[in-house]
Design a protein around this motif. Structure first.
Motif, PDB file in Angstrom:
ATOM      1  N   ASN A  36       0.835  -1.196   0.000  1.00  0.00           N
ATOM      2  CA  ASN A  36       0.000   0.000   0.000  1.00  0.00           C
ATOM      3  C   ASN A  36       0.873   1.249   0.000  1.00  0.00           C
ATOM      4  O   ASN A  36       1.994   1.239   0.509  1.00  0.00           O
ATOM      5  CB  ASN A  36      -0.917   0.000   1.222  1.00  0.00           C
ATOM      6  CG  ASN A  36      -1.695  -1.294   1.360  1.00  0.00           C
ATOM      7  OD1 ASN A  36      -2.315  -1.753   0.410  1.00  0.00           O
ATOM      8  ND2 ASN A  36      -1.647  -1.901   2.545  1.00  0.00           N
ATOM      9  N   ILE A  37       0.346   2.334  -0.554  1.00  0.00           N
ATOM     10  CA  ILE A  37       1.114   3.570  -0.681  1.00  0.00           C
ATOM     11  C   ILE A  37       0.297   4.746  -0.162  1.00  0.00           C
ATOM     12  O   ILE A  37      -0.925   4.788  -0.327  1.00  0.00           O
ATOM     13  CB  ILE A  37       1.539   3.793  -2.148  1.00  0.00           C
ATOM     14  CG1 ILE A  37       2.441   5.015  -2.277  1.00  0.00           C
ATOM     15  CG2 ILE A  37       0.325   3.912  -3.071  1.00  0.00           C
ATOM     16  CD1 ILE A  37       3.093   5.159  -3.655  1.00  0.00           C
ATOM     17  N   LEU A  38       0.997   5.688   0.469  1.00  0.00           N
ATOM     18  CA  LEU A  38       0.353   6.864   1.054  1.00  0.00           C
ATOM     19  C   LEU A  38       0.850   8.125   0.367  1.00  0.00           C
ATOM     20  O   LEU A  38       2.055   8.340   0.241  1.00  0.00           O
ATOM     21  CB  LEU A  38       0.665   6.933   2.560  1.00  0.00           C
ATOM     22  CG  LEU A  38       0.069   8.121   3.336  1.00  0.00           C
ATOM     23  CD1 LEU A  38      -1.457   8.030   3.376  1.00  0.00           C
ATOM     24  CD2 LEU A  38       0.632   8.161   4.759  1.00  0.00           C
ATOM     25  N   TYR A  39      -0.097   8.960  -0.106  1.00  0.00           N
ATOM     26  CA  TYR A  39       0.229  10.261  -0.662  1.00  0.00           C
ATOM     27  C   TYR A  39      -0.052  11.322   0.410  1.00  0.00           C
ATOM     28  O   TYR A  39      -1.187  11.441   0.880  1.00  0.00           O
ATOM     29  CB  TYR A  39      -0.640  10.597  -1.881  1.00  0.00           C
ATOM     30  CG  TYR A  39      -0.509   9.685  -3.068  1.00  0.00           C
ATOM     31  CD1 TYR A  39       0.572   8.823  -3.232  1.00  0.00           C
ATOM     32  CD2 TYR A  39      -1.484   9.693  -4.072  1.00  0.00           C
ATOM     33  CE1 TYR A  39       0.681   8.010  -4.341  1.00  0.00           C
ATOM     34  CE2 TYR A  39      -1.386   8.877  -5.186  1.00  0.00           C
ATOM     35  CZ  TYR A  39      -0.311   8.027  -5.320  1.00  0.00           C
ATOM     36  OH  TYR A  39      -0.211   7.219  -6.415  1.00  0.00           O
ATOM     37  N   LYS A  47      -3.897  14.402  -6.356  1.00  0.00           N
ATOM     38  CA  LYS A  47      -3.562  13.067  -5.842  1.00  0.00           C
ATOM     39  C   LYS A  47      -4.511  12.018  -6.418  1.00  0.00           C
ATOM     40  O   LYS A  47      -4.101  10.918  -6.767  1.00  0.00           O
ATOM     41  CB  LYS A  47      -3.620  13.074  -4.305  1.00  0.00           C
ATOM     42  CG  LYS A  47      -2.597  13.988  -3.644  1.00  0.00           C
ATOM     43  CD  LYS A  47      -2.540  13.798  -2.139  1.00  0.00           C
ATOM     44  CE  LYS A  47      -3.779  14.300  -1.420  1.00  0.00           C
ATOM     45  NZ  LYS A  47      -3.867  15.768  -1.388  1.00  0.00           N
ATOM     46  N   THR A  48      -5.790  12.382  -6.518  1.00  0.00           N
ATOM     47  CA  THR A  48      -6.789  11.443  -7.036  1.00  0.00           C
ATOM     48  C   THR A  48      -6.559  11.147  -8.509  1.00  0.00           C
ATOM     49  O   THR A  48      -6.770  10.020  -8.973  1.00  0.00           O
ATOM     50  CB  THR A  48      -8.209  12.016  -6.843  1.00  0.00           C
ATOM     51  OG1 THR A  48      -8.372  12.449  -5.494  1.00  0.00           O
ATOM     52  CG2 THR A  48      -9.261  10.969  -7.159  1.00  0.00           C
ATOM     53  N   LEU A  52      -6.844   7.486 -10.723  1.00  0.00           N
ATOM     54  CA  LEU A  52      -7.853   7.288 -11.766  1.00  0.00           C
ATOM     55  C   LEU A  52      -7.200   6.950 -13.102  1.00  0.00           C
ATOM     56  O   LEU A  52      -7.669   6.075 -13.839  1.00  0.00           O
ATOM     57  CB  LEU A  52      -8.724   8.546 -11.897  1.00  0.00           C
ATOM     58  CG  LEU A  52      -9.626   8.867 -10.701  1.00  0.00           C
ATOM     59  CD1 LEU A  52     -10.322  10.216 -10.904  1.00  0.00           C
ATOM     60  CD2 LEU A  52     -10.654   7.768 -10.481  1.00  0.00           C
ATOM     61  N   GLN A  53      -6.109   7.650 -13.420  1.00  0.00           N
ATOM     62  CA  GLN A  53      -5.402   7.373 -14.672  1.00  0.00           C
ATOM     63  C   GLN A  53      -4.808   5.971 -14.668  1.00  0.00           C
ATOM     64  O   GLN A  53      -4.856   5.260 -15.678  1.00  0.00           O
ATOM     65  CB  GLN A  53      -4.311   8.420 -14.893  1.00  0.00           C
ATOM     66  CG  GLN A  53      -4.845   9.810 -15.204  1.00  0.00           C
ATOM     67  CD  GLN A  53      -3.744  10.854 -15.261  1.00  0.00           C
ATOM     68  OE1 GLN A  53      -2.593  10.581 -14.925  1.00  0.00           O
ATOM     69  NE2 GLN A  53      -4.090  12.055 -15.680  1.00  0.00           N
ATOM     70  N   LEU A  54      -4.231   5.578 -13.544  1.00  0.00           N
ATOM     71  CA  LEU A  54      -3.647   4.236 -13.432  1.00  0.00           C
ATOM     72  C   LEU A  54      -4.706   3.172 -13.689  1.00  0.00           C
ATOM     73  O   LEU A  54      -4.459   2.196 -14.416  1.00  0.00           O
ATOM     74  CB  LEU A  54      -3.039   4.050 -12.042  1.00  0.00           C
ATOM     75  CG  LEU A  54      -2.470   2.663 -11.725  1.00  0.00           C
ATOM     76  CD1 LEU A  54      -1.278   2.358 -12.625  1.00  0.00           C
ATOM     77  CD2 LEU A  54      -2.061   2.575 -10.259  1.00  0.00           C
ATOM     78  N   THR A  55      -5.896   3.355 -13.126  1.00  0.00           N
ATOM     79  CA  THR A  55      -6.975   2.384 -13.296  1.00  0.00           C
ATOM     80  C   THR A  55      -7.361   2.240 -14.765  1.00  0.00           C
ATOM     81  O   THR A  55      -7.584   1.129 -15.264  1.00  0.00           O
ATOM     82  CB  THR A  55      -8.208   2.807 -12.477  1.00  0.00           C
ATOM     83  OG1 THR A  55      -7.826   3.012 -11.108  1.00  0.00           O
ATOM     84  CG2 THR A  55      -9.286   1.735 -12.531  1.00  0.00           C
ATOM     85  N   LYS A  56      -7.423   3.361 -15.485  1.00  0.00           N
ATOM     86  CA  LYS A  56      -7.794   3.332 -16.903  1.00  0.00           C
ATOM     87  C   LYS A  56      -6.756   2.598 -17.749  1.00  0.00           C
ATOM     88  O   LYS A  56      -7.080   2.049 -18.801  1.00  0.00           O
ATOM     89  CB  LYS A  56      -7.965   4.759 -17.425  1.00  0.00           C
ATOM     90  CG  LYS A  56      -9.187   5.477 -16.885  1.00  0.00           C
ATOM     91  CD  LYS A  56      -9.292   6.885 -17.446  1.00  0.00           C
ATOM     92  CE  LYS A  56     -10.515   7.608 -16.898  1.00  0.00           C
ATOM     93  NZ  LYS A  56     -10.619   9.000 -17.417  1.00  0.00           N
ATOM     94  N   LEU A  57      -5.515   2.595 -17.291  1.00  0.00           N
ATOM     95  CA  LEU A  57      -4.430   1.976 -18.055  1.00  0.00           C
ATOM     96  C   LEU A  57      -4.307   0.478 -17.815  1.00  0.00           C
ATOM     97  O   LEU A  57      -3.509  -0.198 -18.459  1.00  0.00           O
ATOM     98  CB  LEU A  57      -3.107   2.663 -17.731  1.00  0.00           C
ATOM     99  CG  LEU A  57      -2.962   4.106 -18.242  1.00  0.00           C
ATOM    100  CD1 LEU A  57      -1.769   4.794 -17.592  1.00  0.00           C
ATOM    101  CD2 LEU A  57      -2.819   4.133 -19.756  1.00  0.00           C
ATOM    102  N   ILE A  58      -5.095  -0.052 -16.865  1.00  0.00           N
ATOM    103  CA  ILE A  58      -5.032  -1.479 -16.539  1.00  0.00           C
ATOM    104  C   ILE A  58      -6.327  -2.154 -16.981  1.00  0.00           C
ATOM    105  O   ILE A  58      -7.405  -1.839 -16.484  1.00  0.00           O
ATOM    106  CB  ILE A  58      -4.814  -1.696 -15.027  1.00  0.00           C
ATOM    107  CG1 ILE A  58      -3.517  -1.021 -14.562  1.00  0.00           C
ATOM    108  CG2 ILE A  58      -4.773  -3.187 -14.706  1.00  0.00           C
ATOM    109  CD1 ILE A  58      -3.312  -1.060 -13.068  1.00  0.00           C
ATOM    110  N   ALA A 147      -4.639   8.813   0.885  1.00  0.00           N
ATOM    111  CA  ALA A 147      -4.227  10.204   0.708  1.00  0.00           C
ATOM    112  C   ALA A 147      -4.622  11.007   1.938  1.00  0.00           C
ATOM    113  O   ALA A 147      -5.671  10.777   2.537  1.00  0.00           O
ATOM    114  CB  ALA A 147      -4.865  10.804  -0.544  1.00  0.00           C
ATOM    115  N   SER A 148      -3.756  11.928   2.311  1.00  0.00           N
ATOM    116  CA  SER A 148      -4.029  12.754   3.487  1.00  0.00           C
ATOM    117  C   SER A 148      -3.166  14.004   3.431  1.00  0.00           C
ATOM    118  O   SER A 148      -2.150  14.035   2.734  1.00  0.00           O
ATOM    119  CB  SER A 148      -3.727  11.968   4.768  1.00  0.00           C
ATOM    120  OG  SER A 148      -3.976  12.753   5.914  1.00  0.00           O
TER     121      SER A 148
END
Length: 396
Positions: A36-39, A47-48, A52-58, A147-148
């Motif tokens: 897991n990764i934290l921004y 950050k969002t 979202l872009q990563l999801t579209k590329l998979i 994200a926080s």
């Protein structure tokens, strides 16, 4: 080849996320290592967008995104209790479009929620399973991004959750004017008179599948670890503890999968001490310790880079002292003196960078420091322009 697709994935994300190369790289590492990764960063810095872009590329990936508050209920994440099954004395949730049925999860302001609901996420984030009707079920989760804009207080009871986010990245506003312009014009048609100067419309199509990512994750498990790596990690651990920075054993253990992923992306079949630089985004919990951690890691694996970091920090202080000077006459002389000192520091950094044993890995970091000093010099030149002519011809 799956690795080529992964490299292409990183290139595309960098194309649309300016001054975020390290964050993009860390996200790819988290994806293939199943960590897991934290921004961490203030609101409004996209950050969002990256998630979202990563999801579209998979291909085949779906995302669950939610803004957490102290009033968030379990039903909002895991779905409501099914009334149909409840009549049969079965505790089953309506789980369509929920966290337990998503391949990517993005939880914004993750530490704003109450501890009881966040603790229910621990099993899902750590073991990738959830419970339905008292029975464990495997979740399709491959990546959780939290994200926080702040870390949890010690009294919030969220340290266990924070510890599940092994990779951590500080995200700042875009600094460079050219990158800010690209961000403003992104996905916009821009003209200058009759001339089209930008027609860069985002159109993301899948380039890698979930199965291919799983195949990469399986390959990474076979990456070996050189014995010297343990000695370096233990030295780093001692150095951190001696400076009152404490990291859990769990974090050290989970970091191995990320080190393997880093070695994989560096085209190696074994983790070497030169891969340990990624620990700068793992071995801290409080952002104020991040620079110290990076310095201590370099002290163990690359003392030359430690010298370079110290030189840059000195350059930063000289520049800040010039900026803070209010007296115009004093500022003029101080500007000349500071510019000369910065040029000397710049030359030393270039010389040390060439001699660094990890030059191939740290060259981007070193070049960023050099570029930053160039910006200092340019700002000093502009600050005293009209009063004195500083020759910048020897900067490059």
């Amino acid at each position: 080849m799956n690795k080529d697709k992964l490299i292409k994935l990183e290139e595309i994300l960098n194309q649309y996320n300016f001054e975020r190369q390290d964050v993009v790289h860390g996200t790819i590492l988290a994806l293939i290592s199943k960590q897991n990764i934290l921004y961490l960063g203030e609101p409004g810095i996209a950050k969002t967008q990256l998630a979202l872009q990563l999801t579209k590329l998979i291909e085949g990936a779906n995302i669950f995104q939610y803004l957490m508050t102290k009033y968030t209920l379990p039903e909002e994440l895991f779905g409501p209790i099914s009334l149909k099954h409840l009549k049969e004395d079965k505790l089953v949730r309506v789980s369509e479009g929920t966290v337990q049925n998503s391949s990517i999860i993005f939880l914004d302001e993750i530490f704003k929620s109450n501890s009881s609901i966040l603790n229910t996420l621990l099993t899902l984030l750590n073991e990738k399973i959830y419970y339905e009707g008292g029975k464990p079920k495997k979740a399709p989760l491959i990546l959780c991004i939290g994200a926080s804009n702040e870390i949890p207080d010690e009294n919030d009871g969220l340290q266990a959750l924070q510890d599940r986010f092994v990779l951590k990245y500080l995200i700042n506003k875009i600094k460079e004017k050219s990158n800010f312009e690209k961000m403003m014009f992104l996905d916009e048609k821009v003209v200058d008179g009759d001339k089209i100067i930008n027609d860069d419309i985002i159109n993301l199509e899948p380039i890698i599948s979930l199965d291919e990512i799983q195949s990469i994750s399986n390959e990474i498990k076979n990456i070996k670890i050189h014995r010297d790596v343990f000695d370096c990690i233990f030295e780093i651990r001692k150095l951190l503890e001696n400076n009152n920075i404490f990291v859990t054993d769990r974090t050290f253990k989970l970091s191995l999968s990320i080190l393997k992923a880093e070695a994989y992306l560096n085209n190696k079949d074994i983790v070497e001490y030169t891969d340990l630089i990624i620990l700068k985004n793992i071995l801290w919990n409080n952002p104020k310790d991040s620079k110290k951690v990076y310095y201590y890691i370099l002290e163990v694996i690359d003392p030359v880079s430690t010298q370079i970091t110290a030189l840059y920090q000195h350059a930063q202080k000289l520049y800040e002292s010039f900026i803070d000077e209010k007296n115009k006459e004093t500022k003029l002389m101080k500007g000349i003196e500071t510019a000369n000192n910065l040029r000397d520091i710049r030359k030393k950094i270039i010389g040390l960078s060439k001699s660094s044993i990890n030059n191939k890995i740290n060259i981007i970091e070193h070049n960023n420091l050099i570029n930053s000093i160039d910006n200092f010099l340019q700002n000093i030149h502009e600050g005293i322009a009209g009063s004195v002519n500083i020759d910048l011809s020897n900067l490059k």
